[in-house]
Design a protein around this motif. Sequence first.
Motif, mmCIF file in Angstrom:
data_model
loop_
_atom_site.group_PDB
_atom_site.id
_atom_site.type_symbol
_atom_site.label_atom_id
_atom_site.label_comp_id
_atom_site.label_asym_id
_atom_site.label_seq_id
_atom_site.Cartn_x
_atom_site.Cartn_y
_atom_site.Cartn_z
ATOM 1 N N ALA A 191 1.293 -7.000 -8.840
ATOM 2 C CA ALA A 191 0.225 -6.197 -8.250
ATOM 3 C C ALA A 191 -0.690 -7.052 -7.381
ATOM 4 C CB ALA A 191 -0.575 -5.504 -9.348
ATOM 5 N N GLN A 192 -0.915 -8.292 -7.792
ATOM 6 C CA GLN A 192 -1.745 -9.192 -6.987
ATOM 7 C C GLN A 192 -1.070 -9.523 -5.663
ATOM 8 O OE1 GLN A 192 -4.991 -10.360 -7.638
ATOM 9 N NE2 GLN A 192 -4.779 -10.925 -5.479
ATOM 10 N N PHE A 193 0.244 -9.745 -5.715
ATOM 11 C CA PHE A 193 0.991 -10.010 -4.483
ATOM 12 C C PHE A 193 0.886 -8.817 -3.537
ATOM 13 C CE2 PHE A 193 2.576 -13.754 -6.352
ATOM 14 C CZ PHE A 193 3.314 -14.468 -5.406
ATOM 15 N N LEU A 194 1.010 -7.614 -4.091
ATOM 16 C CA LEU A 194 0.914 -6.406 -3.270
ATOM 17 C C LEU A 194 -0.489 -6.277 -2.680
ATOM 18 C CD1 LEU A 194 2.074 -3.790 -2.157
ATOM 19 C CD2 LEU A 194 1.523 -2.691 -4.340
ATOM 20 N N ARG A 195 -1.498 -6.552 -3.492
ATOM 21 C CA ARG A 195 -2.877 -6.471 -2.994
ATOM 22 C C ARG A 195 -3.087 -7.445 -1.843
ATOM 23 N NH1 ARG A 195 -8.563 -7.483 -6.387
ATOM 24 N NH2 ARG A 195 -9.936 -7.178 -4.603
ATOM 25 N N ASP A 196 -2.590 -8.674 -1.995
ATOM 26 C CA ASP A 196 -2.734 -9.667 -0.927
ATOM 27 C C ASP A 196 -2.072 -9.182 0.361
ATOM 28 O OD1 ASP A 196 -4.042 -11.268 -2.731
ATOM 29 O OD2 ASP A 196 -2.327 -12.586 -3.118
ATOM 30 N N ALA A 197 -0.913 -8.534 0.218
ATOM 31 C CA ALA A 197 -0.200 -8.029 1.391
ATOM 32 C C ALA A 197 -1.000 -6.919 2.072
ATOM 33 C CB ALA A 197 1.179 -7.514 0.985
ATOM 34 N N LEU A 198 -1.652 -6.061 1.293
ATOM 35 C CA LEU A 198 -2.458 -4.977 1.867
ATOM 36 C C LEU A 198 -3.688 -5.520 2.591
ATOM 37 C CD1 LEU A 198 -2.372 -2.335 -1.020
ATOM 38 C CD2 LEU A 198 -0.996 -2.383 1.060
ATOM 39 N N VAL A 199 -4.309 -6.525 2.008
ATOM 40 C CA VAL A 199 -5.489 -7.129 2.638
ATOM 41 C C VAL A 199 -5.112 -7.735 3.986
ATOM 42 C CG1 VAL A 199 -7.196 -8.989 2.440
ATOM 43 C CG2 VAL A 199 -6.725 -7.505 0.476
ATOM 44 N N ARG A 200 -3.919 -8.327 4.058
ATOM 45 C CA ARG A 200 -3.455 -8.887 5.332
ATOM 46 C C ARG A 200 -3.227 -7.803 6.383
ATOM 47 N NH1 ARG A 200 -0.715 -12.741 1.982
ATOM 48 N NH2 ARG A 200 1.199 -11.514 1.952
ATOM 49 N N LYS A 201 -3.040 -6.567 5.914
ATOM 50 C CA LYS A 201 -2.872 -5.435 6.833
ATOM 51 C C LYS A 201 -4.193 -4.713 7.088
ATOM 52 C CE LYS A 201 1.929 -4.760 5.438
ATOM 53 N NZ LYS A 201 2.524 -5.028 6.755
ATOM 54 N N ARG A 202 -5.294 -5.394 6.813
ATOM 55 C CA ARG A 202 -6.652 -4.889 7.090
ATOM 56 C C ARG A 202 -7.014 -3.676 6.226
ATOM 57 N NH1 ARG A 202 -4.247 -5.054 11.800
ATOM 58 N NH2 ARG A 202 -4.626 -2.834 12.203
ATOM 59 N N ILE A 203 -6.515 -3.669 4.997
ATOM 60 C CA ILE A 203 -6.889 -2.632 4.032
ATOM 61 C C ILE A 203 -7.747 -3.288 2.947
ATOM 62 C CG2 ILE A 203 -6.042 -0.985 2.313
ATOM 63 C CD1 ILE A 203 -3.467 -0.785 3.967
ATOM 64 N N LYS A 204 -9.001 -2.854 2.822
ATOM 65 C CA LYS A 204 -9.842 -3.373 1.746
ATOM 66 C C LYS A 204 -9.411 -2.724 0.430
ATOM 67 C CE LYS A 204 -13.839 -3.564 4.874
ATOM 68 N NZ LYS A 204 -13.345 -2.624 5.908
ATOM 69 N N VAL A 205 -9.460 -3.476 -0.657
ATOM 70 C CA VAL A 205 -9.047 -2.959 -1.962
ATOM 71 C C VAL A 205 -10.204 -3.112 -2.939
ATOM 72 C CG1 VAL A 205 -7.404 -3.147 -3.852
ATOM 73 C CG2 VAL A 205 -6.644 -3.558 -1.502
ATOM 74 N N LEU A 206 -10.603 -1.996 -3.536
ATOM 75 C CA LEU A 206 -11.710 -1.973 -4.484
ATOM 76 C C LEU A 206 -11.165 -1.509 -5.830
ATOM 77 C CD1 LEU A 206 -14.786 -2.354 -4.751
ATOM 78 C CD2 LEU A 206 -15.056 0.045 -4.109
ATOM 79 N N LEU A 207 -11.085 -2.435 -6.797
ATOM 80 C CA LEU A 207 -10.520 -2.139 -8.110
ATOM 81 C C LEU A 207 -11.625 -1.923 -9.144
ATOM 82 C CD1 LEU A 207 -7.638 -4.794 -8.141
ATOM 83 C CD2 LEU A 207 -7.486 -2.369 -7.541
ATOM 84 N N ASN A 208 -11.240 -1.376 -10.297
ATOM 85 C CA ASN A 208 -12.195 -1.082 -11.383
ATOM 86 C C ASN A 208 -13.352 -0.218 -10.869
ATOM 87 O OD1 ASN A 208 -11.026 -2.598 -13.648
ATOM 88 N ND2 ASN A 208 -11.463 -4.389 -12.385
ATOM 89 N N ALA A 209 -13.038 0.670 -9.956
ATOM 90 C CA ALA A 209 -14.079 1.486 -9.321
ATOM 91 C C ALA A 209 -13.980 2.923 -9.804
ATOM 92 C CB ALA A 209 -13.931 1.428 -7.808
ATOM 93 N N GLN A 210 -14.942 3.336 -10.600
ATOM 94 C CA GLN A 210 -14.978 4.703 -11.124
ATOM 95 C C GLN A 210 -15.853 5.574 -10.226
ATOM 96 O OE1 GLN A 210 -16.163 3.766 -15.330
ATOM 97 N NE2 GLN A 210 -14.355 4.989 -15.791
ATOM 98 N N THR A 211 -15.235 6.473 -9.502
ATOM 99 C CA THR A 211 -15.971 7.340 -8.591
ATOM 100 C C THR A 211 -16.778 8.364 -9.379
ATOM 101 O OG1 THR A 211 -14.191 7.087 -6.968
ATOM 102 C CG2 THR A 211 -15.775 8.859 -6.601
ATOM 103 N N ALA A 212 -18.060 8.449 -9.092
ATOM 104 C CA ALA A 212 -18.934 9.395 -9.787
ATOM 105 C C ALA A 212 -19.094 10.690 -9.005
ATOM 106 C CB ALA A 212 -20.304 8.767 -10.033
#
Length: 409
Positions: A191-212
Motif C-alpha cells: 500500500a505504501q508503494f502504491l501511495r508513493d506512485a499516486l503522489v508522483r502522479k500529483r494525487i495528494k493522499v490523506l489517510l486516517n481521515a474521518q469525514t464528518a
Amino acid sequence: MSRAEHIVVVGNGMVGVRFLERLGALAPDRHKVTVIGSEPVEGYNRVLLSALLAGDVAQADVCLRDRAWYKEQDIALRTGVTATRIDAAGARLDLSTGESLHYDRLVLATGSSAIRLPLPGSHLDGVVTFRDVADLDRIRAAAAPGRPVAVIGGGLLGIEAAYGLARLGCDVTLVHVMPRLMERQLDGRAAQFLRDALVRKRIKVLLNAQTARVLGDKKVEGLEFKDDSRLPADLVVMAVGVRPQSALATDVLDIGRGIKIDDGMTTSVANIHAIGECAEHRGQIYGLVEPGYDQADILARRIAGDIEASYEGSVLSTNLKISGVGVFSAGAFEGGEGMDSVTFEDRRKCHYRRLVFKGDQLAGAILIGETGDALWYRDLIRGGADVSASRSSLIFGRAHAERSVREAA
C-alpha cells in the motif's frame, strides 16, 4: 417442434454479457433471449471508467458488444428499461414501460449500486458517486484544470476516480478513513508503494481521515473531518463501496446480504438464477468481476445441459492497472498461522513482491509495478501446486523459476 425456452436476463453489465457470450457459444440457437438493461447504453467495461474519464479511451472502446452483435445473436436488447416486479408464480417480469414479460428462466445479473455516505451535506450540488457513465457526465461537467476535488474512498474505485481527475488537471486529494490504501487487497508495504506512485502522479493522499460533513450551502465547498480540520473542494466524489442490487428480488427470493444462490447459480426459486455482484454464494459476495465471470460460465454450462457444472467459489484475486501502476494480489497474501513469506522490493522502480507459502505450496502473492507473471502466480495458488523445487527462485518470476528447476534436474 417444441417451443424455445425463453430466458430473460436482467442486467446488461460485464457479467450479464459474459453469460450471453458463453450461452451463445455452448447452445447456439436453442433459446429465445431477452436482455433488460436499466442504463440507456449497451453494456460496457466498468474497469475502464477512469480511463474514459481521463480521455485515454473513447466511449466506443469501453462498449462490450454493440447492438449489431445482439441482432446477430438474435437477442432482444431493451436498454433504458427497468424491471420493477417479479411474479414468480406466474413466471412473469413487470417492466417500467408497463409491459409484462413471460419467462421460462430468469437470470438476475443486476450487479451493485454505489454507496453514498449519509453525511450532512451529502445532498449538495457537486457531490457525486463514481459507478457508471452517467456519473462520468456529472463529474466532467464539474471538473476543470486546477479545480480542487476531494475523492472519498481509498479502494479501487476511489483511486481510479482520483487518477482520472488528476489526468484532467484537477487538484485532487484522495481521502481514506483507513491507515492504508486498498486494505482488503494489499499489505501495508504494498500500500505504501502504491501511495508513493499516486503522489508522483500529483494525487495528494490523506489517510486516517474521518469525514464528518460536506461543507456548503447549496453547492459543495469542501469537507470537514472529525478532528475539525477542513479540505476545500468544488467537487466531492464518493467512491466508498457498493451494495448488491437485490431490491427486485426482496419479496420473492431468499435474501441475505445478496440474492442467495447454490452451486448451480440457482436461487430459492428453481427457474430463477443470480450471478455476479448481486449474488451471495455460501455467505460470500464477490465485489470483483472475475468471480462473476466464473458464475456466468457455470450457469451457461448448466443451461446448455451440463448438469454437473458446479461453482465451488473463487480464490479472490486482483489484477489491474491502477492509475497506470500494475497491482496484483491473490490468496492469503497477509499470511497466517503456519505460513511464511519472501519479499522483494525496488523503491526506485516502484517494484514490490511478496509471496506467502504454506509448506510447499504458494498460498498468496502481491505484486506492485511489474505484474507480467500475475496469472501464473494465481494459477499456482489455485492449483495448490508443489513449488518446493523452485521455492527459492519463485520470487524472481516464472522464467527464472522454471530455469532453476531445469538446471537442478
